[in-house]
Design a protein around this motif. Sequence first.
Motif, PDB file in Angstrom:
ATOM      1  N   PRO A  78       6.922 -46.782 -24.625  1.00  0.00           N
ATOM      2  CA  PRO A  78       6.628 -47.642 -25.788  1.00  0.00           C
ATOM      3  C   PRO A  78       7.794 -48.543 -26.221  1.00  0.00           C
ATOM      4  CG  PRO A  78       5.863 -45.394 -26.171  1.00  0.00           C
ATOM      5  CD  PRO A  78       6.636 -45.362 -24.893  1.00  0.00           C
ATOM      6  N   GLN A  79       9.009 -48.144 -25.885  1.00  0.00           N
ATOM      7  CA  GLN A  79      10.152 -48.953 -26.331  1.00  0.00           C
ATOM      8  C   GLN A  79      10.648 -49.925 -25.264  1.00  0.00           C
ATOM      9  OE1 GLN A  79      12.684 -45.611 -27.153  1.00  0.00           O
ATOM     10  NE2 GLN A  79      13.920 -45.888 -25.337  1.00  0.00           N
ATOM     11  N   ALA A  80      10.022 -49.869 -24.074  1.00  0.00           N
ATOM     12  CA  ALA A  80      10.514 -50.732 -22.988  1.00  0.00           C
ATOM     13  C   ALA A  80       9.933 -52.135 -23.119  1.00  0.00           C
ATOM     14  CB  ALA A  80      10.123 -50.131 -21.640  1.00  0.00           C
ATOM     15  N   LEU A  81      10.773 -53.130 -22.912  1.00  0.00           N
ATOM     16  CA  LEU A  81      10.287 -54.510 -22.873  1.00  0.00           C
ATOM     17  C   LEU A  81       9.731 -54.783 -21.480  1.00  0.00           C
ATOM     18  CD1 LEU A  81      13.208 -56.399 -24.681  1.00  0.00           C
ATOM     19  CD2 LEU A  81      11.113 -55.501 -25.686  1.00  0.00           C
ATOM     20  N   ARG A  82       8.763 -55.712 -21.423  1.00  0.00           N
ATOM     21  CA  ARG A  82       8.216 -56.090 -20.118  1.00  0.00           C
ATOM     22  C   ARG A  82       9.231 -56.960 -19.377  1.00  0.00           C
ATOM     23  NH1 ARG A  82       3.250 -55.002 -19.338  1.00  0.00           N
ATOM     24  NH2 ARG A  82       2.205 -54.074 -21.093  1.00  0.00           N
ATOM     25  N   LEU A  83       9.247 -56.811 -18.063  1.00  0.00           N
ATOM     26  CA  LEU A  83      10.219 -57.593 -17.278  1.00  0.00           C
ATOM     27  C   LEU A  83      10.062 -59.100 -17.496  1.00  0.00           C
ATOM     28  CD1 LEU A  83      10.669 -56.117 -13.689  1.00  0.00           C
ATOM     29  CD2 LEU A  83      12.351 -56.306 -15.544  1.00  0.00           C
ATOM     30  N   GLU A  84       8.817 -59.539 -17.723  1.00  0.00           N
ATOM     31  CA  GLU A  84       8.592 -60.982 -17.952  1.00  0.00           C
ATOM     32  C   GLU A  84       9.357 -61.478 -19.171  1.00  0.00           C
ATOM     33  OE1 GLU A  84       6.332 -58.488 -16.901  1.00  0.00           O
ATOM     34  OE2 GLU A  84       4.712 -59.157 -18.216  1.00  0.00           O
ATOM     35  N   ILE A 112       8.919 -62.040 -33.611  1.00  0.00           N
ATOM     36  CA  ILE A 112      10.097 -61.525 -32.897  1.00  0.00           C
ATOM     37  C   ILE A 112      10.096 -59.993 -32.993  1.00  0.00           C
ATOM     38  CG2 ILE A 112      12.631 -61.522 -32.841  1.00  0.00           C
ATOM     39  CD1 ILE A 112      12.504 -64.346 -34.057  1.00  0.00           C
ATOM     40  N   PRO A 113      10.153 -59.298 -31.845  1.00  0.00           N
ATOM     41  CA  PRO A 113      10.107 -57.828 -31.877  1.00  0.00           C
ATOM     42  C   PRO A 113      11.265 -57.231 -32.681  1.00  0.00           C
ATOM     43  CG  PRO A 113       9.816 -58.648 -29.634  1.00  0.00           C
ATOM     44  CD  PRO A 113      10.199 -59.825 -30.474  1.00  0.00           C
ATOM     45  N   ASP A 114      10.984 -56.102 -33.340  1.00  0.00           N
ATOM     46  CA  ASP A 114      12.036 -55.393 -34.098  1.00  0.00           C
ATOM     47  C   ASP A 114      13.250 -55.132 -33.201  1.00  0.00           C
ATOM     48  OD1 ASP A 114       9.921 -55.328 -35.841  1.00  0.00           O
ATOM     49  OD2 ASP A 114      10.033 -53.169 -36.269  1.00  0.00           O
ATOM     50  N   ILE A 115      12.981 -54.867 -31.916  1.00  0.00           N
ATOM     51  CA  ILE A 115      14.080 -54.585 -30.979  1.00  0.00           C
ATOM     52  C   ILE A 115      15.012 -55.798 -30.878  1.00  0.00           C
ATOM     53  CG2 ILE A 115      14.543 -54.275 -28.489  1.00  0.00           C
ATOM     54  CD1 ILE A 115      12.292 -52.204 -28.465  1.00  0.00           C
ATOM     55  N   PHE A 116      14.436 -57.003 -30.833  1.00  0.00           N
ATOM     56  CA  PHE A 116      15.263 -58.214 -30.799  1.00  0.00           C
ATOM     57  C   PHE A 116      16.080 -58.324 -32.090  1.00  0.00           C
ATOM     58  CE2 PHE A 116      13.741 -61.469 -27.500  1.00  0.00           C
ATOM     59  CZ  PHE A 116      13.105 -60.534 -26.701  1.00  0.00           C
ATOM     60  N   HIS A 117      15.413 -58.114 -33.214  1.00  0.00           N
ATOM     61  CA  HIS A 117      16.133 -58.247 -34.489  1.00  0.00           C
ATOM     62  C   HIS A 117      17.317 -57.277 -34.553  1.00  0.00           C
ATOM     63  CE1 HIS A 117      13.878 -61.247 -36.625  1.00  0.00           C
ATOM     64  NE2 HIS A 117      12.738 -60.660 -36.326  1.00  0.00           N
ATOM     65  N   ARG A 160      10.209 -48.782 -30.734  1.00  0.00           N
ATOM     66  CA  ARG A 160       8.808 -49.243 -30.855  1.00  0.00           C
ATOM     67  C   ARG A 160       8.698 -50.713 -30.462  1.00  0.00           C
ATOM     68  NH1 ARG A 160       5.882 -45.970 -34.815  1.00  0.00           N
ATOM     69  NH2 ARG A 160       4.493 -47.750 -35.090  1.00  0.00           N
ATOM     70  N   PRO A 161       7.512 -51.103 -29.994  1.00  0.00           N
ATOM     71  CA  PRO A 161       7.368 -52.481 -29.498  1.00  0.00           C
ATOM     72  C   PRO A 161       6.955 -53.519 -30.542  1.00  0.00           C
ATOM     73  CG  PRO A 161       5.405 -51.205 -28.963  1.00  0.00           C
ATOM     74  CD  PRO A 161       6.310 -50.293 -29.734  1.00  0.00           C
ATOM     75  N   PHE A 176      13.932 -51.904 -19.965  1.00  0.00           N
ATOM     76  CA  PHE A 176      12.895 -52.823 -19.456  1.00  0.00           C
ATOM     77  C   PHE A 176      12.087 -52.040 -18.428  1.00  0.00           C
ATOM     78  CE2 PHE A 176      15.290 -56.250 -21.313  1.00  0.00           C
ATOM     79  CZ  PHE A 176      14.405 -57.307 -21.438  1.00  0.00           C
ATOM     80  N   HIS A 177      10.813 -52.405 -18.261  1.00  0.00           N
ATOM     81  CA  HIS A 177       9.981 -51.743 -17.243  1.00  0.00           C
ATOM     82  C   HIS A 177       8.931 -52.740 -16.756  1.00  0.00           C
ATOM     83  CE1 HIS A 177       7.401 -48.809 -15.260  1.00  0.00           C
ATOM     84  NE2 HIS A 177       8.401 -47.941 -15.359  1.00  0.00           N
TER      85      HIS A 177
END
Length: 366
Positions: free
Chosen positions: A335-341, A301-306, A293-294, A323-324
């Motif tokens: 929904p789980q992909a981070l933006r390339l930026e 800080i996104p849960d993914i980062f944590h 999830r994003p 990433f997408h």
Amino acid sequence: MIVMLEPDSPESVVAQVEQTAAQFKDLSVRRHVVKGDEHTITEIYLLGHTQTVPAEAFEALPGVRRVVRVSAKYRIIGRHGQTGSQVGFEYNGVDFSERSVKVFAGLCAVDNRTNVAKVMSTLKAHGITTTRMGAYKPRTSPYEFQGLGASCLPWVFEEAGKAGVKVVAMEVTNPRHVDEIRDALAQAGDPTGVMLQIGTRNAQNFELLKAVGQQGRFPVLFKRGMGITLEESLNACEYVASEGNPKIVFCLRGVKTHLGEPHRNMVDFAHVPVVRRLTRLPVCIDPSHSVGRPEAGPDGIPDIFHAVGQGLIAGASMVLIDFHPDPEAAMCDGPQALRLENLPRFRAYTDRVRKAYEDVLALASV
Ligand code: PEP
Ligand code: MN
């Protein structure tokens, strides 16, 4: 019993170990050779009734670094109580040891050439030479996008080559896919390397495990089975290794239980030190498929980062992450992909957490 030789030992050293082994009754010998770009490591497995075989007989031989008595479990991948033993391997110029963190950032599913090119050029701009690209997608529903399959391989490999990407992690769900990948690489002039990913749904597909074990060219990224024990997943890796391919990275990707909600899976990165203690396999974490999830915490800080932080601070040495360029339009797991930026921010984050881990290690050694 494992007789570990010094790196780059000549054939004469191997022969002497084998001659010594022949003096003992009912002992069979199996060689395991791991060829890195710089060094070749040879281990000789003595199988049979080794209880009465004295380790000293082998320790005394020139070129023998160490002799280890192993329990029956995880014979090849196991750490067998040793500390600081060599972990990992080299492949296509990438060091898969625990000395550094490799970020495999890329598309869950390859959708079109433009997006592949965008991902590759962004990686290049940030000096990243490893990526993930899903061509064969195992999906829950037969009506969902199944991946572009072999048709996308030529341009995925070409784009990787143009961007200087050295290793592409790619899931295979059938032994046939390994041949398709080998052929497409050859057609394209071998511009990059491939790491064969075994997905969580195939963690106990023993014929697939044997197939990736019998080929020695491509390393294997094994993803923990989502509904089986850790021990069962490690035994699955032992299948790959026992067929002849010890170049394996073990990936934690969360386990299935509703208790993990609202995350997609229960994040299991507390098992990083466990896998490192039990085996000599480098450990990868996949925050995308475990968190799924994003959303961010109140700190922004996104849960993914944590989740990544939790894995890296425990010594994981590889991150597989989606990433997408346009996650809303992704055909799989958008929904789980981070933006390339967000790649530079992600890179800065992983560097800081890794540095913290190294600082803690340095403290422990004083
Ligand atoms: C993937 O990495 O795209 C994937 C399908 O992962 P998993 O097998 O962990 O679900
Ligand atoms: Mn996915």
